[in-house]
Scaffold this motif. Sequence first.
Motif, PDB file in Angstrom:
ATOM      1  N   ARG A  12      33.527  30.115  -8.006  1.00  0.00           N
ATOM      2  CA  ARG A  12      34.893  30.134  -8.523  1.00  0.00           C
ATOM      3  C   ARG A  12      35.020  31.120  -9.685  1.00  0.00           C
ATOM      4  N   SER A  13      33.988  31.206 -10.514  1.00  0.00           N
ATOM      5  CA  SER A  13      34.024  32.148 -11.632  1.00  0.00           C
ATOM      6  C   SER A  13      34.067  33.583 -11.130  1.00  0.00           C
ATOM      7  N   ARG A  14      33.274  33.876 -10.104  1.00  0.00           N
ATOM      8  CA  ARG A  14      33.277  35.229  -9.550  1.00  0.00           C
ATOM      9  C   ARG A  14      34.614  35.538  -8.874  1.00  0.00           C
ATOM     10  N   ARG A  15      35.171  34.547  -8.198  1.00  0.00           N
ATOM     11  CA  ARG A  15      36.472  34.758  -7.562  1.00  0.00           C
ATOM     12  C   ARG A  15      37.552  35.072  -8.597  1.00  0.00           C
ATOM     13  N   ALA A  16      37.489  34.413  -9.741  1.00  0.00           N
ATOM     14  CA  ALA A  16      38.516  34.591 -10.765  1.00  0.00           C
ATOM     15  C   ALA A  16      38.546  36.022 -11.302  1.00  0.00           C
ATOM     16  N   ALA A  17      37.455  36.756 -11.124  1.00  0.00           N
ATOM     17  CA  ALA A  17      37.385  38.133 -11.628  1.00  0.00           C
ATOM     18  C   ALA A  17      37.888  39.162 -10.616  1.00  0.00           C
ATOM     19  N   GLN A  20      43.720  42.285  -7.783  1.00  0.00           N
ATOM     20  CA  GLN A  20      44.726  42.127  -6.745  1.00  0.00           C
ATOM     21  C   GLN A  20      44.428  43.032  -5.560  1.00  0.00           C
ATOM     22  N   ALA A  21      43.944  44.236  -5.842  1.00  0.00           N
ATOM     23  CA  ALA A  21      43.598  45.159  -4.756  1.00  0.00           C
ATOM     24  C   ALA A  21      42.483  44.586  -3.900  1.00  0.00           C
ATOM     25  N   SER A  22      41.493  43.952  -4.528  1.00  0.00           N
ATOM     26  CA  SER A  22      40.387  43.345  -3.780  1.00  0.00           C
ATOM     27  C   SER A  22      40.888  42.202  -2.914  1.00  0.00           C
ATOM     28  N   THR A  25      42.710  43.650   0.132  1.00  0.00           N
ATOM     29  CA  THR A  25      41.754  44.178   1.105  1.00  0.00           C
ATOM     30  C   THR A  25      41.071  43.041   1.860  1.00  0.00           C
ATOM     31  N   ALA A  26      40.702  41.992   1.125  1.00  0.00           N
ATOM     32  CA  ALA A  26      40.060  40.836   1.758  1.00  0.00           C
ATOM     33  C   ALA A  26      40.999  40.171   2.748  1.00  0.00           C
ATOM     34  N   GLY A  27      42.250  40.013   2.373  1.00  0.00           N
ATOM     35  CA  GLY A  27      43.218  39.379   3.267  1.00  0.00           C
ATOM     36  C   GLY A  27      43.404  40.156   4.558  1.00  0.00           C
ATOM     37  N   GLU A  58      41.373  32.433  -4.097  1.00  0.00           N
ATOM     38  CA  GLU A  58      40.739  32.054  -2.838  1.00  0.00           C
ATOM     39  C   GLU A  58      40.890  33.196  -1.834  1.00  0.00           C
ATOM     40  N   PRO A  59      40.019  33.272  -0.831  1.00  0.00           N
ATOM     41  CA  PRO A  59      40.221  34.279   0.213  1.00  0.00           C
ATOM     42  C   PRO A  59      41.626  34.134   0.801  1.00  0.00           C
ATOM     43  N   PRO A  60      42.432  35.192   0.790  1.00  0.00           N
ATOM     44  CA  PRO A  60      43.819  35.078   1.233  1.00  0.00           C
ATOM     45  C   PRO A  60      43.909  34.815   2.738  1.00  0.00           C
ATOM     46  N   THR A  61      44.686  33.815   3.097  1.00  0.00           N
ATOM     47  CA  THR A  61      44.877  33.506   4.518  1.00  0.00           C
ATOM     48  C   THR A  61      46.304  33.757   5.002  1.00  0.00           C
TER      49      THR A  61
END
Length: 213
Positions: A12-17, A20-22, A25-27, A58-61
């Motif tokens: 969760r800590s790594r996700r918080a960093a 928006q561009a990342s 891209t993930a989504g 969270e990973p965007p769905t």
Amino acid sequence: MASKEEIRSSHRSRRAALTQASLETAGAGIARHGLRWASSLAGPRDGTFALYLGVGSEPPTMPLLRTLHEAGHRVLLPVCEPGLELSWVYWAPESEFVRGRYAPVQEPAGTRHGVAVMRGVDGIVLPATALDLTGNRIGQGGGYYDRFLASLAGVLSEAGTRHTTGPLPTAAVVYDDEVLPAGSIPAEPFDRSVAAALTPGGLLRLGKARGTG
């Protein structure tokens, strides 16, 4: 071996960093690979899939929800109920979201369906904060999905189930670096493993399903 809470907190800590561009891209990657997975399960017809709404870091769905809908598939989203139960609402792009009554999440407004609706589902996409190659999953800590997965066996044994070739396919959504080596996640008796990891980089088979395509 790190505890589930230690792994969950670290991820969760790594996700918080993430920027928006990342996240965007993930989504896009999750939507692309998720559609390919869904199409392989539904075949030439329109399918039905149970998903969830990834929010914040969270990973965007949402891109996957829209992509499946545009491809003609039906989408179910969960609503948290008392006793760690989930009900399900059919989603469309115009659907309204409201604050959950029993969990701090956004939930779709609409007619709620019980677990029996899963008899018409082709696959389930689950939230996770980490997975290992054995198929063990760390969720958000609420216990809703472990209880839900445990309830499926009886429902899917009944007549009218769409998916009849084995267990209902499951994929949990995580970032690429959240798929850990086999045995990294402690498994407890109530835990339910998942068959695949859906990441921005692709779909990875887990456990006994590894290497099957």
